[in-house]
Design an enzyme around this catalytic site. Structure first.
Site, short mmCIF file in Angstrom:
data_model
loop_
_atom_site.label_atom_id
_atom_site.label_comp_id
_atom_site.label_asym_id
_atom_site.label_seq_id
_atom_site.Cartn_x
_atom_site.Cartn_y
_atom_site.Cartn_z
N GLU A 78 0.80 -1.23 0.00
CA GLU A 78 0.00 0.00 0.00
C GLU A 78 0.83 1.28 0.00
O GLU A 78 0.57 2.19 -0.77
CB GLU A 78 -0.94 0.04 1.21
N HIS A 82 -11.07 -4.59 10.36
CA HIS A 82 -11.58 -4.38 9.01
C HIS A 82 -12.86 -3.56 8.99
O HIS A 82 -13.58 -3.60 8.00
CB HIS A 82 -11.82 -5.73 8.33
#
Lengths: 401, 343
Positions: free
Chosen positions: B73, B142
């Site tokens: 990322e 998450h």
């Protein structure tokens, strides 16, 4: 009679007694230079340069470099300008006219000058916060750099960026977060490849930044996608106060790209840097993918102006580098010993440079600070004007892009 | 996309389109319109997208325009931002915004601040998009909502669509914007069909960034929300209508710059305010709305303190009964409305 005078002065000024003759010769030298024919100098000379250590490369850059008189004078003037500009910044910082962070580049001049000599203005460069040298070589005038450091409206970022955030065409700063500029550089390289314009991006970082994880992520993607990105580690032996031995399990920074070929280059020799960069840009433009270049260099100042730079290294070490490996002295000796220029001529350049720096400093200390209206501007690009909140709900600033 | 013609030819040919398909259309149209637009992220190309948002695009546009990245990322976000600095127009997908935390330095320090630091010399026309907030049973790491985190930063624009029209229009607007835009989608909405007007089906349809939409007119209380909770607000409004309480439901659409004027005008009319969001209460979107209402002209029109309905102030638990009670539900909104109206 005139011929004898010329011959005598010529001997005097070319010899080791040049320094002592300088004072006496100063007025005479002006006459000398004016009357001396530039055909007296060689137009170019060939130099032996240090062989680069290679990683995953069969061949490396040439071990000889040809330098013309014009090139030499240009490199000399540029390096001297950067040197004096950084020393002036030191002065201004101590006078508290420059504030905040100020990371000086003196000692490393051969890196930015050598690199610029090998690339085109249409190529791209991005570096970290020790950026004043590159800002200059990429085209920003001294006065705009100094005025940015002093936070004035005539600064290249209108005083809004400061030391670490200077930009110009094809130069993307000036980045404050250690290592963050490396993925950005690979992204610029991706755009170069995307647009198919045969441009490359020089992506610089230091020996300290070399341990950042995002650099390894970037190596991977650059190699995978064959991006025209040249990763350049300016290894000045210290990441702030931490020597390379204390920070890195492997100090072979040119090998850190693993599957990416690498070169280790003498970063104090402008010609070495130039030849290595020529080799690297040719490699990249041929579509072979990225390369890693380690430039072994040295900074005379501490990490920043808040660091005296002597708690983690000795004064002797600094002095040794200055006397044996100074990039400007190296170039000067080469030019004088190979009849590419005279000491007087180089001294004249010094005078010109000093004047330019003084003028720049004068501008930087007298130009007004940006107007308060500037505070809200440039939040967005290409956006209709809107209002920005100040320290309380009643204070509003207009934001114009 | 098939248009079903109504019996009366003069009726607009509205169709049911899922949020997923709306996003897909937006990407397809913008990739076609401007060759500088490209999509990168994990699994966006050959997998058709982790949530199938980019289905079919790699096949149509190829490797150059739709790029699969390794799981890096920080690296690929930086690469996307760098590309934007040279006037490419990347759409950088985060598989969920939870993973954007690994790259948040690139979003804030490299993307958001650069135009300002360079005094307008360098623009960063990039879109960061992906699912944000709670899903179903994906647990604490998450499920975080990043509206407040990104909404905090000058230099960014932050949008949060609810309907298919929002999704398509805002994504197109974001891609065409010359600034870094964070688009907070919602995974649970991807499969939900919404009616899309004929106008919204046009290739030039954009929803302006920075403008809220009044989804339902009302007179007794203003409900302000963004993303999935907008739907809950409308459900609550339907239930409350049976009891004679008419709610005005505002869909913020944009978190930053926030359209507080629409909220103020509504509060002036209804005199009561309830904010609804999925994120945590402290320093959240609702907190910002309340602060701004206090500072503005609408304060004098409030008949009761403004009330916030938010996610519970805990990391998201896994067990269904616990998770259900951590997300603002219709009953929580109804309760808050009744409290503020004192009924």
């Amino acid at each position: 009679m005139r011929k004898m005078l010329l011959a005598a002065l010529s001997r005097v000024l070319q010899g080791p007694a040049a320094a002592t003759a300088a004072a006496a010769g100063r007025t005479a030298s002006r006459v000398m230079v004016a009357s001396r024919n530039y055909a007296d100098f060689a137009s170019e000379a060939t130099f032996e340069i240090k062989k680069c250590d290679l990683h995953r490369l069969e061949e490396g850059p040439s071990t000889t470099a040809v330098m013309t008189r014009e090139e030499g004078l240009h490199y000399y003037k540029t390096m001297q300008t950067i040197r004096r500009m950084e020393l002036k910044s030191d002065q201004l910082y101590k006078q508290k006219i420059i504030r905040g962070f100020c990371h000086l580049y003196d000692g490393q001049e051969a890196c930015c000058v050598g690199l610029e000599a090998a690339i085109k203005p249409t190529d791209h460069v991005i570096t970290a916060y020790r950026a004043h040298g590159f800002t200059y070589t990429r085209g920003v005038p001294v006065r705009e750099i100094l005025a940015e450091l002093t936070g004035r409206k005539g600064g290249c970022a209108k005083g809004k960026g400061g030391s670490m955030h200077m930009y110009t065409k094809n130069f993307y700063g000036g980045n404050g977060i250690v290592g963050a500029q490396v993925p950005l550089g690979a992204g610029i390289a991706l755009a170069c490849k995307y647009f198919g314009k045969n441009e490359v991006c020089l992506t610089l970082y230091g020996d300290g930044a070399a341990n950042q994880g995002q650099i390894f992520e970037t190596y991977n993607m650059a190699a995978l996608w064959k991006l025209p990105c040249i990763f350049i580690c300016e290894n000045n032996r210290y990441g702030m106060g931490t020597s390379v031995e204390r920070a890195a399990a492997s100090t072979d920074y040119y090998k850190r790209g693993d599957y990416i070929p690498g070169l280790r280059v003498d970063g104090m020799d402008v010609l070495c840097v130039r030849e290595a960069a020529k080799f690297a840009t040719e490699y990249c433009r041929a579509g072979k993918g990225p390369l890693v270049m380690e430039l072994q260099t040295y900074r005379y100042h501490g990490h920043s102006m808040s660091d005296p730079g002597i708690s983690y290294r000795t004064r002797e070490e600094i002095q040794e580098v200055r006397s044996k490996s100074d990039p400007i002295t190296l170039l000067k000796d080469r030019m004088v010993n190979n009849n590419l220029a005279s000491i007087e001529e180089l001294k004249e350049i010094d005078v010109t440079v000093r004047k330019e720096i003084e003028e720049g400093a004068q501008f930087a200390t007298t130009d007004p600070e940006p107007p308060l209206e500037e505070l809200g501007n440039h939040i967005y690009f290409n956006e209709p004007p809107f209002e920005v909140r100040g320290p309380n709900q009643w204070i509003r600033y207009k934001s114009v892009s | 996309l098939q248009q079903r013609r109504g019996i009366r030819l003069s009726a607009p040919a509205a169709v049911q389109v899922t949020v997923r398909d709306a996003l897909n259309q937006a990407l397809d149209e913008e990739l076609e319109r401007d060759e500088r637009v490209f999509l990168l992220g994990e699994e966006v190309a050959q997998y058709d997208g982790a949530y199938k948002i980019s289905r079919g695009l790699w096949k149509k546009y190829g490797d150059k325009r739709v790029i699969d990245t390794p799981i890096s990322e920080m690296g690929f976000t930086g690469i996307a931002v760098g590309a934007a600095m040279v006037w490419l127009r990347p759409v950088c997908e985060f598989m969920t915004f939870n993973f954007s935390m690994q790259a948040i330095d690139q979003v804030i320090n490299s993307a958001a601040k650069t135009c300002y630091m360079s005094a307008g010399a360098i623009a960063v026309p990039i879109v960061f998009r992906g699912p944000n907030g709670a899903s179903a049973g994906v647990a604490a790491q998450h499920s975080q909502c990043f509206a407040a985190w990104y909404g905090h930063c000058p230099g960014l624009k932050v949008v949060s669509p609810w309907s298919s029209e929002d999704a398509k229009g805002l994504l197109k607007a974001s891609i065409r914007d010359d600034n870094p835009v964070v688009m907070l989608e919602n995974e649970l909405l991807y499969g939900v069909p919404f009616e899309m007007s004929e106008q919204a089906q046009s290739k030039d349809f954009v929803v302006p960034i920075g403008k809220a939409k009044i989804e339902r007119q009302g007179t007794h209380v203003t409900l302000v929300s963004h993303s999935r909770p907008v739907g809950h607000c409308l459900e609550a409004a339907a239930v409350l209508a049976k009891e004679g309480v008419e709610c005005e439901v505002i869909n913020l659409r944009t978190i930053r710059p926030m359209d507080i004027e629409t909220v103020e005008a509504s509060v002036v009319k209804t005199n009561h305010l309830v904010t609804v969001e999925g994120g945590w209460p402290q320093f959240g979107v609702g907190a910002e709305i309340c602060a701004r209402i206090m500072e503005g002209s609408a304060f004098n029109y409030l008949d009761a303190p403004a009330v916030r309905v938010t996610g519970a102030d805990v990391p998201m638990p896994y067990a269904k009964i616990l998770e259900d009670n951590c997300i603002p539900q219709v009953k929580d909104i109804i309760f808050a409305v009744k409290k503020t109206l004192n009924i």
